[in-house]
Design an enzyme around this catalytic site. Structure first.
Site, PDB file in Angstrom:
ATOM      1  N   GLU A  97       0.846  -1.205   0.000  1.00 11.41           N
ATOM      2  CA  GLU A  97       0.000   0.000   0.000  1.00 11.41           C
ATOM      3  C   GLU A  97       0.872   1.242   0.000  1.00 11.41           C
ATOM      4  O   GLU A  97       1.862   1.325   0.724  1.00 11.41           O
ATOM      5  CB  GLU A  97      -0.916   0.004   1.227  1.00 11.41           C
ATOM      6  CG  GLU A  97      -2.098  -0.910   1.025  1.00 11.41           C
ATOM      7  CD  GLU A  97      -3.032  -0.936   2.221  1.00 11.41           C
ATOM      8  OE1 GLU A  97      -2.807  -0.191   3.189  1.00 11.41           O
ATOM      9  OE2 GLU A  97      -3.983  -1.723   2.172  1.00 11.41           O
ATOM     10  N   ASP A 138      -9.818   8.294 -23.205  1.00 11.53           N
ATOM     11  CA  ASP A 138      -9.764   6.890 -22.789  1.00 11.53           C
ATOM     12  C   ASP A 138      -9.351   6.102 -24.030  1.00 11.53           C
ATOM     13  O   ASP A 138     -10.164   5.858 -24.927  1.00 11.53           O
ATOM     14  CB  ASP A 138     -11.147   6.452 -22.287  1.00 11.53           C
ATOM     15  CG  ASP A 138     -11.161   4.986 -21.861  1.00 11.53           C
ATOM     16  OD1 ASP A 138     -10.229   4.247 -22.226  1.00 11.53           O
ATOM     17  OD2 ASP A 138     -12.121   4.580 -21.183  1.00 11.53           O
ATOM     18  N   THR A 176      -6.764   0.822 -20.583  1.00 15.66           N
ATOM     19  CA  THR A 176      -6.521  -0.532 -20.112  1.00 15.66           C
ATOM     20  C   THR A 176      -5.274  -1.036 -20.834  1.00 15.66           C
ATOM     21  O   THR A 176      -4.825  -0.422 -21.807  1.00 15.66           O
ATOM     22  CB  THR A 176      -7.714  -1.467 -20.401  1.00 15.66           C
ATOM     23  OG1 THR A 176      -8.065  -1.344 -21.776  1.00 15.66           O
ATOM     24  CG2 THR A 176      -8.902  -1.109 -19.530  1.00 15.66           C
ATOM     25  N   LYS A 186      -5.940  -4.829 -24.252  1.00 13.96           N
ATOM     26  CA  LYS A 186      -6.619  -4.938 -25.547  1.00 13.96           C
ATOM     27  C   LYS A 186      -5.542  -4.944 -26.647  1.00 13.96           C
ATOM     28  O   LYS A 186      -4.736  -5.862 -26.662  1.00 13.96           O
ATOM     29  CB  LYS A 186      -7.643  -3.798 -25.678  1.00 13.96           C
ATOM     30  CG  LYS A 186      -8.716  -3.891 -24.573  1.00 13.96           C
ATOM     31  CD  LYS A 186      -9.788  -2.854 -24.722  1.00 13.96           C
ATOM     32  CE  LYS A 186     -10.901  -3.070 -23.718  1.00 13.96           C
ATOM     33  NZ  LYS A 186     -10.760  -2.339 -22.464  1.00 13.96           N
ATOM     34  N   ARG A 194      -4.532  -7.775 -17.648  1.00 16.42           N
ATOM     35  CA  ARG A 194      -5.681  -6.905 -17.376  1.00 16.42           C
ATOM     36  C   ARG A 194      -5.255  -5.904 -16.310  1.00 16.42           C
ATOM     37  O   ARG A 194      -4.960  -6.271 -15.171  1.00 16.42           O
ATOM     38  CB  ARG A 194      -6.858  -7.731 -16.871  1.00 16.42           C
ATOM     39  CG  ARG A 194      -7.136  -8.934 -17.720  1.00 16.42           C
ATOM     40  CD  ARG A 194      -8.388  -9.614 -17.284  1.00 16.42           C
ATOM     41  NE  ARG A 194      -9.498  -8.884 -17.831  1.00 16.42           N
ATOM     42  CZ  ARG A 194     -10.052  -9.155 -19.017  1.00 16.42           C
ATOM     43  NH1 ARG A 194      -9.585 -10.136 -19.762  1.00 16.42           N
ATOM     44  NH2 ARG A 194     -11.061  -8.466 -19.461  1.00 16.42           N
TER      45      ARG A 194
HETATM   46  N1  DSN Z   1     -15.506  -4.670 -22.225  1.00  7.55           N
HETATM   47  C1  DSN Z   1     -14.659  -3.785 -22.986  1.00  7.55           C
HETATM   48  C2  DSN Z   1     -14.967  -3.879 -24.429  1.00  7.55           C
HETATM   49  O1  DSN Z   1     -15.263  -4.969 -24.848  1.00  7.55           O
HETATM   50  O2  DSN Z   1     -14.910  -2.902 -25.148  1.00  7.55           O
HETATM   51  C3  DSN Z   1     -14.701  -2.437 -22.507  1.00  7.55           C
HETATM   52  O3  DSN Z   1     -14.727  -2.428 -21.125  1.00  7.55           O
END
Ligand code: DSN
Length: 405
Positions: A48, A196, A222, A225, A231
């Site tokens: 932390e 984003d 994120t 992707k 993740r």
């Molecule tokens: N679930 C993601 C997507 O498929 O775009 C976004 O959070």
């Protein structure tokens, strides 16, 4: 593994993943190195706080890992630490966005963002998300004819509603985004500009999609992707913007919102895995993969179009293609249409092609059974698919769907 039940389920999932054509736009296949970092002893440590200021002893090595991850995050997107800071502790995209709003917006403040059915995201202030309960969403959409962003309209909505923050960057918008126009609009109404870039982060890192960093105040993403990491999420913020009331810079406020505001101990194994993925994203092979993503997505869109399917917005500039399988309930001259996204998803899954149902702009159908399907090429590109393979994938999709019209 001693737990045979879980081991068998993991083996079954691995075999499922290997046997399907994966067109989920938000998924990817990470390297063994990323997996090794995720499954490492780093999982055992509590840390932390932030590097140099932890609430537990024994964090000398953990500090080095987190600082290395921060360094690599800045380097991957060509950012100077004189201009930008980055938080690498957020557990995933929605908590990262929530942290930004709670750091920078007043209670009940206005988040201006694309509405969900046009390609926005729940965490951009949608009413069913906590972000829409704590703050008010001012929605904008795409033009009804072009199905692309209409910046004059976005500007009009901003002028009328004076949002505290404008969010650009989407979950089902396949086209290029004019970040400069968004900066101008945000400046016109004195709003913070948050991007984003979750879906396109790997494309930005690979320099095949325009970087938002020249224009944004805050960038969230994120990491799992197109960026092809574990993740997790990153929150970048510019150093030279300060909060009006306290005079603190954005990053100080965001750090406090992440910890202790929203989270306890960071997941250090996840942070190490992000660091590994970011190093990979700086490589030449990653640039090659990013270029291939664009070629593959364009091939998929144009082949499906030739086969008769309506591609939302007419094409793609990213890893994603949105197909209107419903076509207002009509079968067109080329014999396709009249399927809803839910049944299209199910028919395709039965034949080993994994996609997700998706609303299209101005959808007259419900989100549970919308007019579209969303296709992404990143995962199959990681597995080595090229244009010729995407021609075959488009034909397979067409064949499966036609059988069911
Ligand atoms: N679930 C993601 C997507 O498929 O775009 C976004 O959070």
């Amino acid at each position: 593994m001693k737990d045979k039940k879980i081991q068998n389920l993991i083996i079954a999932e691995e075999s499922r993943q290997k046997s399907v054509v994966n067109l989920i736009a938000s998924e990817n296949y990470v390297s063994d190195d990323v997996m090794n970092a995720l499954g490492s002893v780093l999982n055992n440590k509590y840390a932390e706080g932030y590097p140099g200021a932890r609430y537990y002893a024994g964090n000398e090595i953990i500090d080095q890992i987190e600082e290395l991850c921060q360094r690599r995050a800045l380097d991957t997107f060509g950012l100077s630490d004189k201009k930008w800071r980055v938080n690498v502790q957020s557990l995933s995209g929605t908590p990262a966005n929530f942290a930004v709003y709670s750091a920078l917006l007043p209670k009940g403040g206005k988040i201006m963002a694309m509405e969900l059915s046009h390609g926005g995201h729940l965490s951009h202030g949608h009413r069913v998300s906590m972000t829409g309960k704590f703050w008010q969403q001012i929605p904008y959409g795409v033009d009804s004819k072009t199905e692309k962003l209409d910046y004059d309209e976005v500007r009009k909505i901003a002028k009328k509603n004076k949002p505290n923050i404008i969010v650009a960057g989407y979950t089902a918008y396949p086209r290029a985004i004019d970040w400069k126009r968004f900066r101008e609009i945000a400046d016109d109404v004195n709003a913070i500009l948050m991007v984003d870039m979750s879906h396109i982060a790997g494309l930005v890192a690979g320099k095949v999609y325009k970087s938002p960093f020249k224009y944004a105040d805050v960038v969230t993403t994120t990491t799992h992707k197109t960026l092809r990491g574990p993740r997790s999420a990153l929150i970048f913020s510019v150093r030279d913007r300060v909060a009006e009331k306290t005079g603190e810079d954005f990053a100080t406020k965001i750090n406090r919102a992440v910890f202790p505001g929203l989270q306890g101990g960071p997941h250090q194994n996840q942070i190490a895995a992000v660091a590994v993925a970011l190093k990979e994203a700086q490589s030449d092979s990653f640039k090659k993969y990013s270029r291939q993503i664009i070629l593959n997505a364009k091939t998929l869109a144009s082949e499906l179009r030739q086969l008769g399917w309506r591609i939302v917005s007419g094409g793609t500039d990213s890893h994603m293609v949105l197909v209107d399988v419903w076509n207002n309930g009509e079968v067109n001259k080329k014999g396709v249409g009249g399927l809803n996204g839910k049944v299209a998803e199910e028919f395709l899954e039965r034949e080993g092609v994994i996609v997700n149902k998706n609303t299209i702009p101005y959808d007259k159908r419900k989100p549970t059974s919308p007019s579209g399907i969303r296709l992404g090429v990143a995962a199959e590109t990681t597995r080595g698919a090229k244009e010729v393979d995407f021609v075959k994938i488009a034909r397979r999709i067409d064949e499966v769907l036609r059988k069911n019209i």
